[in-house]
Design an enzyme around this catalytic site. Structure first.
Site, short mmCIF file in Angstrom:
data_model
loop_
_atom_site.label_atom_id
_atom_site.label_comp_id
_atom_site.label_asym_id
_atom_site.label_seq_id
_atom_site.Cartn_x
_atom_site.Cartn_y
_atom_site.Cartn_z
N ARG A 45 0.85 -1.19 0.00
CA ARG A 45 0.00 0.00 0.00
C ARG A 45 0.89 1.24 0.00
O ARG A 45 1.93 1.27 0.64
CB ARG A 45 -0.91 0.03 1.23
CG ARG A 45 -1.68 -1.25 1.47
CD ARG A 45 -2.75 -1.48 0.41
NE ARG A 45 -3.43 -2.75 0.65
CZ ARG A 45 -3.56 -3.69 -0.26
NH1 ARG A 45 -3.06 -3.53 -1.45
NH2 ARG A 45 -4.20 -4.81 0.00
N GLY A 46 0.47 2.25 -0.72
CA GLY A 46 1.22 3.51 -0.75
C GLY A 46 2.09 3.67 -1.98
O GLY A 46 2.76 4.69 -2.12
N CYS A 47 2.09 2.68 -2.86
CA CYS A 47 2.84 2.76 -4.10
C CYS A 47 1.87 3.08 -5.23
O CYS A 47 0.79 2.50 -5.31
CB CYS A 47 3.54 1.45 -4.42
SG CYS A 47 4.94 1.09 -3.39
N GLU A 48 2.27 3.99 -6.10
CA GLU A 48 1.46 4.30 -7.27
C GLU A 48 1.44 3.11 -8.22
O GLU A 48 0.42 2.77 -8.80
CB GLU A 48 2.03 5.52 -7.96
CG GLU A 48 1.15 6.10 -9.03
CD GLU A 48 1.71 7.41 -9.54
OE1 GLU A 48 2.24 7.40 -10.67
OE2 GLU A 48 1.64 8.41 -8.81
N SER A 49 2.59 2.48 -8.37
CA SER A 49 2.69 1.26 -9.18
C SER A 49 2.29 0.07 -8.32
O SER A 49 2.26 0.16 -7.10
CB SER A 49 4.13 1.06 -9.65
OG SER A 49 4.57 2.15 -10.40
#
Length: 134
Positions: A45-49
């Site tokens: 969680r927290g990654c754009e990818s």
């Protein structure tokens, strides 16, 4: 390739473009994760990818085993750097690693977009959170 080798390669480059190329080559060297392991539980969680991470402890060696993948090449290369920092360490050793600070020392964070930098932090935070189980 271990982290020291990666660090030497990146610090020996003379420009961001050369560092970027090395990161992209690292992405190619990281094996793809089988689709059956690309689960929602493994998503960071927290990654754009999309980034999937699995961490286990080799009970016989008491060392961490980390595998993962990303759906974008640059993130996969950055992820390969993070994995190299933690793989093979004991949980106690891994808890002492500040991978985000190491990315700053390497000069990588300043060249990443804010969302990519936040993604690196999310990966590192997830690893550190998972280490608390050991």
């Amino acid at each position: 390739m271990n982290y020291q080798e990666i660090r030497e390669k990146i610090t020996s480059t003379s420009s961001w473009q050369q560092s970027y190329r090395e990161i992209m080559l690292l992405a190619k060297s990281l094996p793809s994760l089988p689709d059956c392991l690309k689960t929602d539980e493994a998503l960071i969680r927290g990654c754009e990818s999309k980034v999937w991470l699995h961490i286990d402890l080799d009970e016989s060696q008491h060392n961490l085993v980390l595998v993962g993948d990303s759906d974008t090449r640059i993130v996969k290369g950055l992820f390969a750097i993070v994995l190299s920092m933690y793989s093979g360490l004991t949980p106690a050793q891994a808890k002492e690693i500040d991978a985000y600070a190491e990315f700053e020392t390497l000069g990588l964070i300043k060249h990443l977009s804010p969302s990519r930098g936040n993604g690196v932090r999310a990966i590192v935070d997830t690893i550190q959170d998972k280490l608390s189980q050991w």
